[in-house]
Motif scaffolding. Structure first.
Motif, short mmCIF file in Angstrom:
data_model
loop_
_atom_site.label_atom_id
_atom_site.label_comp_id
_atom_site.label_asym_id
_atom_site.label_seq_id
_atom_site.Cartn_x
_atom_site.Cartn_y
_atom_site.Cartn_z
N THR A 109 5.08 -73.48 62.31
CA THR A 109 3.64 -73.29 62.46
C THR A 109 3.21 -73.08 63.90
O THR A 109 2.07 -72.65 64.15
N GLY A 110 4.07 -73.41 64.86
CA GLY A 110 3.68 -73.28 66.27
C GLY A 110 2.52 -74.17 66.65
O GLY A 110 1.73 -73.84 67.53
N SER A 112 -0.09 -74.63 65.08
CA SER A 112 -1.34 -73.97 64.73
C SER A 112 -1.73 -74.28 63.29
O SER A 112 -0.96 -74.01 62.36
N GLU A 114 -4.04 -72.79 61.64
CA GLU A 114 -4.23 -71.51 60.96
C GLU A 114 -2.89 -70.96 60.47
O GLU A 114 -2.79 -70.45 59.34
N SER A 115 -1.85 -71.06 61.31
CA SER A 115 -0.53 -70.58 60.90
C SER A 115 0.02 -71.41 59.75
O SER A 115 0.67 -70.86 58.85
N GLU A 116 -0.25 -72.71 59.76
CA GLU A 116 0.22 -73.56 58.68
C GLU A 116 -0.37 -73.08 57.35
O GLU A 116 0.35 -72.95 56.35
N ALA A 118 -1.57 -70.10 56.59
CA ALA A 118 -1.05 -68.77 56.24
C ALA A 118 0.38 -68.86 55.69
O ALA A 118 0.72 -68.21 54.69
N LEU A 119 1.21 -69.68 56.33
CA LEU A 119 2.58 -69.86 55.85
C LEU A 119 2.60 -70.49 54.46
O LEU A 119 3.38 -70.08 53.59
#
Length: 341
Positions: A109-110, A112, A114-116, A118-119
Motif C-alpha cells: 500500500t505504500g 497510503s 487510497e492505495s489500500e 484500490a488494492l
C-alpha cells in the motif's frame, strides 16, 4: 488460411486424468491431494506429487475455485517490504498458511489509505478466501467493502476490541507511554519526541510518549520533531542534530522507530556525546542490530512474528469452522532496557 486453435486446446496439455493414471489412483484422489493434502495418505500423496513433477502438471486453481467456492488464497496488504517489521509479520503468516495449503497474495500500500482501498477492490475480484490487513485505520470505502463481502478479515499490529472481524496486535499508545515513562524514571528531564513516516501507528506511539511526559509535568512541545520522511539511520542522525542545534539542553529522545534511534546512537559516537550520561536514547520495535549498537540501544520489543502467526491462525480457524475463543488478541510488548538509558 491460418486456423487458430481454441483457447481450450491451447491450454489443455497434461490433465488431472494423466496424473491419476501415472500415480495409479483416481482423478478424485488427485483432486483431493491437491486441494486438501492432509486428507490423503502420505504415501499416496507422495506418488501424486511425483507424477505432477514428472509430467509438469500445474492445477487450474481458477477452475477448482469455481467448483469448490474456495480459492485457497489469502490477500495480505502491508505498507512496505523494505520495513523488516512487515517482513517478520509475513514470515509468521506464511508458516501457518503453508500448513493449511493456502497461499499469500501480497499487496503493497505504500502507507497510503487510497492505495489500500484500490488494492482491496482489485484483489476482491479474484475471490480470496480471506484478508489480512495492516492496522485499523481504513477509509470508509474499505469498511463498506468488508461489510458487503463479509469475507473473513484479520486486522494486524493493533487490536480492534469493539470492531468487526478479527484483530491481533498490541497497544501503540501504551507502548509509547512505557517508553516515555522509562525515560522519566531514569532521571531525564528535557525529553524530546521524534517521529518519522507519520503513519497512524507511529503517531499513536508518539502520543503515548507525549502523555507520559505530560503526566510527569515534563512535556515541552518545542522538544518535538516530526517528519513525514521515510524512517532511516541517516534521518535519525539528522533529527538528533536538529534537536541539539535548536535545544542544546535536550537530554533524552524517544524515537518512534529503531532505525532512527540507531542513527542517533551512531551520530552521538561521531560527535563525542556521552550516552547515556549526556543523552538518553530509546527506540521502538527491537529490530535486528538494536542490541549491537555502541552502546546497545534501549527499545520497546514488539511481537511481529507472533502477530503474523496469530493472525493467520485466527483466519484459518474462521475459514475451517473452528471457534476463536478470543477474536481480538492483544499480544503486548516488552520494554528492553539496555545501555543507552
Amino acid at each position: 488460411m491460418t486456423v487458430r486453435k481454441s483457447r481450450t486446446s491451447r491450454q489443455s496439455g497434461v490433465t488431472m486424468a494423466d496424473v491419476a493414471r501415472s500415480a495409479g489412483v483416481s482423478a478424485i484422489t488427485v483432486s483431493r491431494a491437491l486441494r486438501t493434502p492432509e486428507k490423503v495418505q502420505p504415501a499416496v500423496r507422495a506418488r501424486i506429487e511425483q507424477a505432477c513433477e514428472q509430467l509438469g502438471y500445474v492445477p487450474n486453481h481458477a477452475a477448482s475455485a469455481l467448483a469448490s467456492a474456495r480459492s485457497r488464497t489469502v490477500v495480505v496488504l502491508i505498507p512496505s517490504l523494505s520495513n523488516i517489521v512487515f517482513v517478520d509479520i509475513l514470515a509468521g503468516i506464511k508458516e501457518v498458511l503453508d500448513a493449511h495449503s493456502h497461499h499469500m497474495h501480497i499487496g503493497l500500500t505504500g502507507y497510503s489509505a487510497e492505495s489500500e482501498e484500490a488494492l482491496l477492490r482489485t484483489y476482491l475480484q479474484h475471490s480470496p478466501d480471506g484478508l489480512i490487513l495492516t492496522g485499523v485505520d481504513h477509509r470508509p470505502g474499505v469498511w463498506k467493502l468488508l461489510e458487503a463481502r463479509r469475507i473473513p478479515t484479520v486486522h494486524t499490529i493493533e487490536t480492534l476490541p469493539d470492531g468487526p472481524g478479527l484483530s491481533v496486535g498490541f497497544s501503540q499508545f501504551d507502548s509509547g507511554y512505557a517508553a516515555g515513562r522509562h525515560l522519566v524514571e531514569r532521571g531525564y528531564r528535557r525529553i524530546a519526541v521524534a517521529g518519522a513516516q507519520l503513519d497512524p501507528r507511529s503517531l499513536r506511539r508518539c502520543e503515548g510518549c507525549r502523555q507520559a511526559l505530560r503526566d510527569a509535568d515534563l512535556y515541552d512541545p518545542a522538544l518535538e520533531i516530526m517528519t513525514p520522511s521515510k524512517s532511516s539511520l541517516s534521518l535519525g542522525a539528522e533529527l538528533l542534530d536538529a534537536l541539539l542545534r535548536d535545544h542544546p539542553d535536550c537530554d533524552a529522545i524517544f524515537f518512534c522507530n529503531d532505525d532512527l534511534a540507531q542513527g542517533a546512537v551512531f551520530q552521538c559516537g561521531r560527535l563525542g556525546i556521552a550516552v547515556p550520561g549526556r543523552m538518553g536514547l530509546i527506540g521502538f520495535h527491537d529490530l535486528n542490530g538494536t542490541a549491537w549498537t555502541t552502546p546497545p540501544l534501549s527499545t520497546i520489543a514488539t511481537p511481529r512474528y507472533e502477530i503474523g502467526r496469530s493472525a493467520a491462525t485466527l483466519l484459518m480457524n474462521e475459514l475451517e469452522g473452528r471457534p476463536n475463543p478470543q477474536r481480538h488478541l492483544d499480544l503486548g510488548f516488552r520494554l528492553v532496557q539496555r545501555e543507552t538509558t
